[in-house]
Design an enzyme around this catalytic site. Sequence first.
Site, PDB file in Angstrom:
ATOM      1  N   HIS A   1       0.873  -1.083   0.174  1.00 32.70           N
ATOM      2  CA  HIS A   1       0.035  -0.058   0.047  1.00 32.70           C
ATOM      3  C   HIS A   1       0.828   1.266   0.085  1.00 32.70           C
ATOM      4  O   HIS A   1       0.612   2.156  -0.613  1.00 32.70           O
ATOM      5  CB  HIS A   1      -1.034   0.163   1.109  1.00 32.70           C
ATOM      6  CG  HIS A   1      -2.397  -0.454   0.927  1.00 32.70           C
ATOM      7  ND1 HIS A   1      -2.499  -2.025   0.891  1.00 32.70           N
ATOM      8  CD2 HIS A   1      -3.555   0.048   0.660  1.00 32.70           C
ATOM      9  CE1 HIS A   1      -3.792  -2.376   0.627  1.00 32.70           C
ATOM     10  NE2 HIS A   1      -4.299  -1.216   0.351  1.00 32.70           N
TER      11      HIS A   1
ATOM     12  N   LYS B   1     -10.133  -7.918   7.832  1.00 37.30           N
ATOM     13  CA  LYS B   1     -10.877  -8.361   9.155  1.00 37.30           C
ATOM     14  C   LYS B   1     -10.701  -6.905   9.961  1.00 37.30           C
ATOM     15  O   LYS B   1      -9.734  -6.284   9.919  1.00 37.30           O
ATOM     16  CB  LYS B   1     -10.173  -9.545   9.695  1.00 37.30           C
ATOM     17  CG  LYS B   1      -9.046  -9.354  10.451  1.00 37.30           C
ATOM     18  CD  LYS B   1      -8.409 -10.674  11.124  1.00 37.30           C
ATOM     19  CE  LYS B   1      -6.725 -10.662  11.559  1.00 37.30           C
ATOM     20  NZ  LYS B   1      -6.862  -9.949  12.978  1.00 37.30           N
TER      21      LYS B   1
END
Lengths: 184, 281
Positions: free
Chosen positions: A39, A104
């Site tokens: 990222h 999650k």
Amino acid sequence: MSKTVKLHTPLTDEDLEQLNIGDKVLLTGTVYTARDAAHQRLIDLLEENEELPIEINGQVIYYVGPAPAPPGKPIGSAGPTTSYRMDPFTPLLQDKGLKATVGKGPRGKKVIESIKKNKAVYLAAVGGVAALIAKSIKKAEIVAYSDLGAEAIRKLEVKDFPCIVANDTKGNDLYKEGQSKYKI
Amino acid sequence: MREIKANQITESVKKIVLDANFYLPDDVVKAIKEAREKEKSPSGKDVFNMILENMEISKTEKLPLCQDTGFAVFFVQLGQEVHVINGDFNEAINEGVRQAYEEGYLRKSIVDDPVIERVNTKDNTPAVIHTEIVPGEDIIINFAPKGGGSENMSTVKMMKAADGIEGVKNFVVDFVKEAGGNPCPPTTIGVGIGGTFDKVAELAKKAALRPIGSRNPDKKFADVELELMERLNKSGIGPMGLGGRITVLDVHIETYPCHIATMPVAINTQCHCSRRKHVKI
């Protein structure tokens, strides 16, 4: 009542507008993997107005660092990692057309605002069921940043990848609503 | 004096590292099954069904239960009558880790230099090894592959004696609520109370790795464990934080005497996939 929806990538606004928090989604098609280090590199490229190594528009990013593939298998165990660590990067990618993220744990306020603004969704995969999820991954190839090992960007072909809608296009949040419903 | 060869330690460590990553302990399986029956939320029930299905797939497909195969943490009780020969004791353990992570296709998650370069060591070593010298001529090795997501949900606080047990309880409840869905609930919460700044963190980790359903032998603390479990299961956080009645599988407290001026408290969180295995050599 929650429903089960089968979705094929790339995802459209119509695909996503029918989803409500708590719905089960079985995802089929192409999914890209990326976590912390990948990222950072994608955002560095965007900030320099450079081209990204993967197509983002209409796509899905799954936050995972899989275990190595045993012989004869496309991938090793591949459950989700915790999503909040990607929060600083997600709105920028959604502005570029990223339609779904899978991971999650809850997302921060800025991400939820960006999800609503961009008509995107956040799908919760179940942590710690990594062998089960690996069974839905039919192909995996590294497409960028192979030097990052488990954190490299992989292009996955998935069939009926199981997840739950945690943030829908309307800005609802299953973490918040689900928890207040069962609080005693 | 009993002689134990270093390569015997390596072999035993390799076996428990592999077993721990593919088979959950009986107490965890039982706790998950019981939790599935008690859970009221449909998403929560789905999560438990997937956890149980994952256990079967892991066994039959030989895929690790979780892709985060953890930091290799060991608590070793080394009998003082043991003489380790033909090698270095700590290196024997690290070699077992190295072989298991390579041969078991387990993820290597350790980076050398924790902050500036963060380059993967590529064999999941070094392990964290806590060694306690005890009477006797056995070596007991307890292993847990500790995942990063739940480890991040840990803390130490130097509390005041005046905060009392109510202060400790509130500290735990507030912290677990704040952690929410991040550490893969339903979790086991390990609480250390007493000792020093360093000792209390070790106590919390030992507590998090105690079998589910075990109670502190001191009834005062056993009662606090049960009370905290009840309070936390009213939080609504539920399996994976998606809302539900089962947020923790257990709460364990470990204590140690402390200085008149201090009261350290630590919390260490263990995810639902509570992998651990021990061996006696």
